[in-house]
Scaffold this motif. Structure first.
Motif, PDB file in Angstrom:
ATOM      1  N   GLY A   1       0.788  -1.225   0.000  1.00 60.36           N
ATOM      2  CA  GLY A   1       0.000   0.000   0.000  1.00 60.36           C
ATOM      3  C   GLY A   1       0.816   1.269   0.000  1.00 60.36           C
ATOM      4  N   VAL A   2       2.143   1.149   0.154  1.00 59.23           N
ATOM      5  CA  VAL A   2       3.017   2.330   0.187  1.00 59.23           C
ATOM      6  C   VAL A   2       3.963   2.335  -1.011  1.00 59.23           C
ATOM      7  CG1 VAL A   2       4.745   3.607   1.514  1.00 59.23           C
ATOM      8  CG2 VAL A   2       2.887   2.419   2.701  1.00 59.23           C
ATOM      9  N   GLY A   3       4.820   1.327  -1.101  1.00 56.98           N
ATOM     10  CA  GLY A   3       5.861   1.324  -2.124  1.00 56.98           C
ATOM     11  C   GLY A   3       5.462   0.779  -3.476  1.00 56.98           C
ATOM     12  N   TYR A   4       4.258   0.184  -3.575  1.00 55.36           N
ATOM     13  CA  TYR A   4       3.897  -0.484  -4.827  1.00 55.36           C
ATOM     14  C   TYR A   4       2.550  -0.042  -5.394  1.00 55.36           C
ATOM     15  CZ  TYR A   4       8.035  -3.142  -3.911  1.00 55.36           C
ATOM     16  OH  TYR A   4       9.345  -3.462  -3.700  1.00 55.36           O
ATOM     17  N   GLN A   5       1.916   0.942  -4.787  1.00 58.87           N
ATOM     18  CA  GLN A   5       0.646   1.436  -5.289  1.00 58.87           C
ATOM     19  C   GLN A   5       0.771   2.116  -6.652  1.00 58.87           C
ATOM     20  OE1 GLN A   5      -2.733   1.390  -4.546  1.00 58.87           O
ATOM     21  NE2 GLN A   5      -2.037  -0.338  -3.311  1.00 58.87           N
ATOM     22  N   SER A   6       1.975   2.566  -6.992  1.00 61.62           N
ATOM     23  CA  SER A   6       2.166   3.242  -8.278  1.00 61.62           C
ATOM     24  C   SER A   6       1.987   2.299  -9.458  1.00 61.62           C
ATOM     25  CB  SER A   6       3.548   3.897  -8.335  1.00 61.62           C
ATOM     26  OG  SER A   6       4.578   2.926  -8.214  1.00 61.62           O
ATOM     27  N   LEU A   7       1.892   0.976  -9.189  1.00 56.54           N
ATOM     28  CA  LEU A   7       1.598   0.029 -10.261  1.00 56.54           C
ATOM     29  C   LEU A   7       0.198   0.233 -10.818  1.00 56.54           C
ATOM     30  CD1 LEU A   7       2.946  -3.337  -8.779  1.00 56.54           C
ATOM     31  CD2 LEU A   7       3.922  -2.066 -10.673  1.00 56.54           C
ATOM     32  N   SER A   8      -0.693   0.633  -9.952  1.00 54.29           N
ATOM     33  CA  SER A   8      -2.097   0.711 -10.315  1.00 54.29           C
ATOM     34  C   SER A   8      -2.346   1.720 -11.444  1.00 54.29           C
ATOM     35  CB  SER A   8      -2.928   1.104  -9.087  1.00 54.29           C
ATOM     36  OG  SER A   8      -4.299   1.087  -9.383  1.00 54.29           O
ATOM     37  N   GLY A   9      -3.074   1.271 -12.454  1.00 61.08           N
ATOM     38  CA  GLY A   9      -3.460   2.154 -13.557  1.00 61.08           C
ATOM     39  C   GLY A   9      -2.412   2.342 -14.627  1.00 61.08           C
TER      40      GLY A   9
END
Length: 394
Positions: A236-244
């Motif tokens: 939820g912090v370091g890997y949320q940028s994958l979304s979209g």
């Protein structure tokens, strides 16, 4: 169909954690809501064991068919470490080398947990049970689950299945022979190793462990901070940028980070400028930027002295080899070649000390013992941060 999107890989890696908290019936109900792409009636909870000295059983993920246009595709999702379970921690720490499913030496703890549930995967995939040969098997996982996803995919590929591997924040699984074997089994369209640039878990276990595959398929996410940060291990912090995002977007961002660092540190490919800039960076203690700069500087030095055959030079741009690997390899295979480059070697040693918040002091004659001591300090620091990252998972 083709590979899963980054958004789906993130979603399935997150859902795998539900396997430890719910029995099969409840897990089907939960996933029917959170992951409607999964055929929950086909779902099987993977019951495995963890532990260093004794085996403790729990749910380690699930295997299921997908729906719609992917109805002939299979998903295997593996969960990461539960810091509340001492057995999971024991598995992470059990880093002895044993023979893995493909015949090469790998991490004992990861291998033991994989072996504890692999028969359930074999039973699910039997033609007489499934009714068809899957067109694709997607193996997904985060943290410890990423290591297990690596082994799941390797085992499936070994049996001739069309395996895809998606690992998020995964530690290193095996040694160079294993990495070479897996690299040959997978092509760039089937390999997705995702790492946050400041996530310490992706930097351990150290040499002789290396990331597999190492030749391609690596996606480096911007850490969003100058400091190596245990919090960036969290999905939820370091890997949320994958979304979209698409894989093409993530690849362009990853390549851009490496290119920017090279242009900043070595303008005009001037090595001398680089080692001086490294020591004048404003943020030093546990600096993720400094750590990657040391990595690049060692790479340049090994190229300069003609050590092109070293694996860390050949595959620097993939992100599979970090400073620790390159320091270790320089110690054991190229240290004697650095006699004519004392200034550069000292600058790297000084940069390591600054990363650790220490002063290098005056050194008369760089020795292997001194470099090895610095290496051990760096490894211990990163291992400590990796342990903190795992404890923060829940």
């Amino acid at each position: 169909m083709s590979e899963l999107s980054p958004t789906k890989a993130l979603s399935f890696a997150t859902a795998a954690y539900d396997a430890k908290d719910y029995d099969l019936s409840d897990l089907r109900g939960v996933l029917a809501v959170s992951c409607p792409e999964i055929d929950t009636q086909s779902l099987v909870r993977l019951n495995g064991t963890a532990g260093m000295f004794s085996d403790v059983q729990s749910g380690f993920g699930f295997i299921a068919r997908l729906k719609g246009a992917r109805s002939r595709e299979i998903l295997i999702a593996s969960r990461g470490t539960d810091p509340g379970r001492a057995s999971d921690i024991g598995t992470d720490l059990n880093a002895l080398l044993v023979q893995g499913p493909t015949g090469q030496r790998i991490h004992k703890g990861f291998n033991s947990t994989f072996k504890s549930y692999v028969q359930q995967i074999d039973a699910f995939l039997k033609p007489q049970t499934l009714g068809f040969k899957p067109s694709a098997i997607h193996c997904v996982g985060h943290s410890l689950g990423g290591a297990l996803a690596n082994l799941n995919a390797a085992a499936c590929a070994e049996l001739g299945y069309n395996a895809y591997m998606y690992t998020l924040a995964a530690p290193r699984v095996g040694t160079l022979p294993y990495a070479e074997h897996v690299s040959k089994k997978f092509n760039s369209a089937h390999t997705y190793r995702i790492a946050n640039a400041s996530d310490p878990v992706t930097m351990v276990s150290c040499y002789p462990f290396i990331h597999a595959p190492y030749q391609r398929g690596t996606y480096l996410l911007n850490g969003g901070t100058l400091i190596v940060n245990p919090a960036n291990h969290l999905l939820g912090v370091g890997y949320q940028s994958l979304s979209g995002k698409s894989w093409a977007q993530l690849k362009a961002e990853s390549d851009g980070q490496i290119k920017l660092l090279e242009q900043t540190l070595f303008p005009g490919n001037n090595f001398g400028i680089g080692v001086d800039k490294m020591l004048s960076m404003p943020v030093m203690h546990f600096s993720a930027t400094l750590l990657r700069s040391i990595n690049l500087a060692i790479n340049k030095l090994l190229q300069k002295i003609g050590a092109h055959n070293l694996m860390c030079v050949n595959h620097f741009s993939t992100g599979a080899f970090t400073t620790l690997d390159q320091l270790a390899e320089m110690l054991v295979r190229a240290a004697t070649a650095c006699i004519d480059h004392a200034k550069e070697v000292y600058s790297m040693y000084a940069a390591v000390m600054q990363f650790l918040g220490r002063k290098a002091g005056n050194v008369t004659g760089m020795t292997v013992a001194l470099l090895r001591w610095a290496f051990n300090l760096m490894y211990s620091s990163l291992l400590g941060m990796a342990s903190l990252a795992v404890r923060r998972l829940h």
